[in-house]
Motif scaffolding. Structure first.
Motif, PDB file in Angstrom:
ATOM      1  N   GLY A 185      87.437 -23.946  20.929  1.00 51.68           N
ATOM      2  CA  GLY A 185      86.871 -24.329  21.031  1.00 51.68           C
ATOM      3  C   GLY A 185      85.955 -24.113  22.090  1.00 51.68           C
ATOM      4  N   GLN A 186      85.512 -22.989  22.627  1.00 50.22           N
ATOM      5  CA  GLN A 186      84.409 -22.461  22.996  1.00 50.22           C
ATOM      6  C   GLN A 186      83.998 -20.975  22.370  1.00 50.22           C
ATOM      7  OE1 GLN A 186      86.080 -21.976  27.378  1.00 50.22           O
ATOM      8  NE2 GLN A 186      84.244 -22.793  27.714  1.00 50.22           N
ATOM      9  N   TRP A 187      82.445 -20.334  22.520  1.00 48.35           N
ATOM     10  CA  TRP A 187      81.855 -19.173  22.696  1.00 48.35           C
ATOM     11  C   TRP A 187      82.484 -18.414  23.409  1.00 48.35           C
ATOM     12  CZ3 TRP A 187      78.983 -17.899  18.166  1.00 48.35           C
ATOM     13  CH2 TRP A 187      78.329 -19.677  16.869  1.00 48.35           C
ATOM     14  N   LEU A 188      82.894 -16.855  22.951  1.00 43.63           N
ATOM     15  CA  LEU A 188      82.882 -16.488  23.703  1.00 43.63           C
ATOM     16  C   LEU A 188      82.217 -15.098  24.016  1.00 43.63           C
ATOM     17  CD1 LEU A 188      87.139 -15.886  23.207  1.00 43.63           C
ATOM     18  CD2 LEU A 188      86.089 -16.867  25.017  1.00 43.63           C
ATOM     19  N   LEU A 189      82.051 -14.206  24.490  1.00 47.88           N
ATOM     20  CA  LEU A 189      81.265 -13.313  25.093  1.00 47.88           C
ATOM     21  C   LEU A 189      81.901 -11.867  25.904  1.00 47.88           C
ATOM     22  CD1 LEU A 189      77.909 -12.253  24.014  1.00 47.88           C
ATOM     23  CD2 LEU A 189      77.709 -12.465  26.637  1.00 47.88           C
ATOM     24  N   VAL A 190      83.223 -11.232  25.238  1.00 48.10           N
ATOM     25  CA  VAL A 190      83.574  -9.932  25.167  1.00 48.10           C
ATOM     26  C   VAL A 190      82.684  -8.732  25.195  1.00 48.10           C
ATOM     27  CG1 VAL A 190      86.038  -9.420  24.389  1.00 48.10           C
ATOM     28  CG2 VAL A 190      85.111 -11.598  24.034  1.00 48.10           C
ATOM     29  N   PHE A 191      83.036  -8.630  26.862  1.00 44.18           N
ATOM     30  CA  PHE A 191      83.085  -6.971  26.751  1.00 44.18           C
ATOM     31  C   PHE A 191      84.110  -6.345  27.350  1.00 44.18           C
ATOM     32  CE2 PHE A 191      80.549  -3.833  29.927  1.00 44.18           C
ATOM     33  CZ  PHE A 191      80.211  -2.956  29.555  1.00 44.18           C
ATOM     34  N   PHE A 192      84.184  -4.667  26.842  1.00 40.37           N
ATOM     35  CA  PHE A 192      85.244  -3.742  27.673  1.00 40.37           C
ATOM     36  C   PHE A 192      84.775  -2.732  28.682  1.00 40.37           C
ATOM     37  CE2 PHE A 192      87.295  -5.919  23.993  1.00 40.37           C
ATOM     38  CZ  PHE A 192      87.882  -5.942  24.005  1.00 40.37           C
ATOM     39  N   GLY A 193      85.030  -2.853  29.449  1.00 42.64           N
ATOM     40  CA  GLY A 193      85.148  -1.594  30.422  1.00 42.64           C
ATOM     41  C   GLY A 193      86.510  -1.306  31.860  1.00 42.64           C
ATOM     42  N   PHE A 194      85.554  -0.581  32.949  1.00 41.72           N
ATOM     43  CA  PHE A 194      86.413  -1.485  34.213  1.00 41.72           C
ATOM     44  C   PHE A 194      85.854  -0.797  34.986  1.00 41.72           C
ATOM     45  CE2 PHE A 194      85.407   2.991  32.348  1.00 41.72           C
ATOM     46  CZ  PHE A 194      85.270   4.629  33.700  1.00 41.72           C
ATOM     47  N   THR A 195      86.129  -1.160  36.205  1.00 35.22           N
ATOM     48  CA  THR A 195      85.199  -1.312  37.649  1.00 35.22           C
ATOM     49  C   THR A 195      84.807  -0.295  38.033  1.00 35.22           C
ATOM     50  OG1 THR A 195      87.581  -1.323  38.940  1.00 35.22           O
ATOM     51  CG2 THR A 195      86.984  -3.314  38.251  1.00 35.22           C
ATOM     52  N   ARG A 196      84.797   1.246  38.217  1.00 34.32           N
ATOM     53  CA  ARG A 196      84.779   2.580  38.055  1.00 34.32           C
ATOM     54  C   ARG A 196      83.543   2.946  37.838  1.00 34.32           C
ATOM     55  NH1 ARG A 196      89.759   4.677  41.779  1.00 34.32           N
ATOM     56  NH2 ARG A 196      91.173   2.665  42.552  1.00 34.32           N
ATOM     57  N   CYS A 197      83.266   2.240  36.851  1.00 35.59           N
ATOM     58  CA  CYS A 197      82.395   2.489  35.864  1.00 35.59           C
ATOM     59  C   CYS A 197      81.602   2.833  35.922  1.00 35.59           C
ATOM     60  CB  CYS A 197      82.542   2.194  34.659  1.00 35.59           C
ATOM     61  SG  CYS A 197      80.822   2.581  33.692  1.00 35.59           S
ATOM     62  N   ALA A 198      80.327   3.589  36.455  1.00 30.11           N
ATOM     63  CA  ALA A 198      79.400   4.256  37.542  1.00 30.11           C
ATOM     64  C   ALA A 198      77.787   3.738  36.561  1.00 30.11           C
ATOM     65  CB  ALA A 198      78.818   5.813  37.467  1.00 30.11           C
ATOM     66  N   ASP A 199      77.938   3.893  35.119  1.00 30.15           N
ATOM     67  CA  ASP A 199      76.955   3.633  34.131  1.00 30.15           C
ATOM     68  C   ASP A 199      76.658   2.078  33.161  1.00 30.15           C
ATOM     69  OD1 ASP A 199      78.139   4.694  32.185  1.00 30.15           O
ATOM     70  OD2 ASP A 199      77.178   6.633  32.385  1.00 30.15           O
ATOM     71  N   ILE A 200      77.197   2.115  31.928  1.00 27.00           N
ATOM     72  CA  ILE A 200      77.286   0.893  31.067  1.00 27.00           C
ATOM     73  C   ILE A 200      77.844  -0.198  31.413  1.00 27.00           C
ATOM     74  CG2 ILE A 200      79.222   1.336  29.739  1.00 27.00           C
ATOM     75  CD1 ILE A 200      77.919   0.644  27.257  1.00 27.00           C
ATOM     76  N   CYS A 201      78.837  -0.402  32.196  1.00 28.88           N
ATOM     77  CA  CYS A 201      79.746  -1.144  33.127  1.00 28.88           C
ATOM     78  C   CYS A 201      78.709  -1.813  33.630  1.00 28.88           C
ATOM     79  CB  CYS A 201      80.956  -1.138  33.235  1.00 28.88           C
ATOM     80  SG  CYS A 201      82.217  -0.822  31.699  1.00 28.88           S
ATOM     81  N   PRO A 202      78.126  -1.859  34.394  1.00 25.83           N
ATOM     82  CA  PRO A 202      77.521  -3.051  35.562  1.00 25.83           C
ATOM     83  C   PRO A 202      76.243  -2.875  34.862  1.00 25.83           C
ATOM     84  CG  PRO A 202      77.761  -0.094  36.731  1.00 25.83           C
ATOM     85  CD  PRO A 202      78.189  -0.302  35.773  1.00 25.83           C
ATOM     86  N   THR A 203      75.445  -2.607  34.621  1.00 27.64           N
ATOM     87  CA  THR A 203      74.144  -2.580  33.979  1.00 27.64           C
ATOM     88  C   THR A 203      74.313  -3.798  32.648  1.00 27.64           C
ATOM     89  OG1 THR A 203      73.368  -0.291  33.857  1.00 27.64           O
ATOM     90  CG2 THR A 203      72.628  -2.023  32.002  1.00 27.64           C
TER      91      THR A 203
END
Length: 202
Positions: free
Chosen positions: A63-81
């Protein structure tokens, strides 16, 4: 003047040589775009782990909408941004954010434990849920979403080259749209609100 002209010519020639190659390689890095164009279903059943190793499946968000993003915690740019942008979008959505669950799915199960992910996502916004799993579980959900990922060795460690797409999934588990968060957060708010509105009207 002559050396400058020669240097400029060399740069132009190199750019003309590299750009076609980049154009050929880019589609291979974004299989989700090709899948969407081809009408291939995106998403599907999955089983992962949330905080404290809690089992999480697609049915956990019925019943919920999901906003899904794939990455990893040691990512230096695109993930934290991207995660910072998601936090701003949630604030911009106001009451609508209650209908939306953002998920950050790790592509690095070797290093991203549930505890590591929980601490990482909380830094950006407590509403973002970090998910991980076994290598097989992660591979399965990544393939279901058309995610490209490649391990890049760096000395005695590694980084991951991966798809940076953000997926808006409707309550039926279907892809509503890909959300661009490269611009102002207001653009993401507008696109998500519009998708939710179309669903309600339909």
């Amino acid at each position: 003047m002559k050396p400058t002209w020669i240097a400029s010519t060399v740069i132009i020639v190199l750019l003309l040589a590299v750009l076609p190659l980049s154009y050929q390689l880019w589609p291979a890095r974004t299989p989700v775009a090709a899948a969407v164009e081809a009408g291939t279903p995106i998403g599907g059943p999955f089983e992962l782990q949330g905080a404290h190793g809690r089992r999480v499946t697609e049915q956990s968000f019925e019943g919920q909408w999901l906003l899904v993003f794939f990455g990893f915690t040691r990512c230096a740019d695109i993930c934290p941004t991207t995660l910072m942008q998601i936090a701003k979008v949630l604030d911009g959505l106001g009451e609508q954010s209650a209908r939306l669950q953002p998920l950050f799915i790790s592509l690095d199960p070797e290093r991203d434990t549930p505890e590591v992910l929980a601490a990482y996502t909380t830094f950006f916004d407590e509403r973002i849920l970090g998910l991980t799993g076994s290598p097989e579980q992660v591979r399965q959900v990544a393939e279901a979403y058309g995610v490209y990922v490649r391990k890049v060795p760096m000395g005695d460690t590694y980084m991951l080259d991966h798809t940076g797409s953000v997926y808006l999934m409707n309550p039926d588990g279907e892809l509503a749209t890909l959300i661009s968060l490269q611009g102002a957060p207001a653009d993401g708010v507008r696109d998500i609100s519009a998708a939710m509105g179309r669903s309600r009207d339909g």
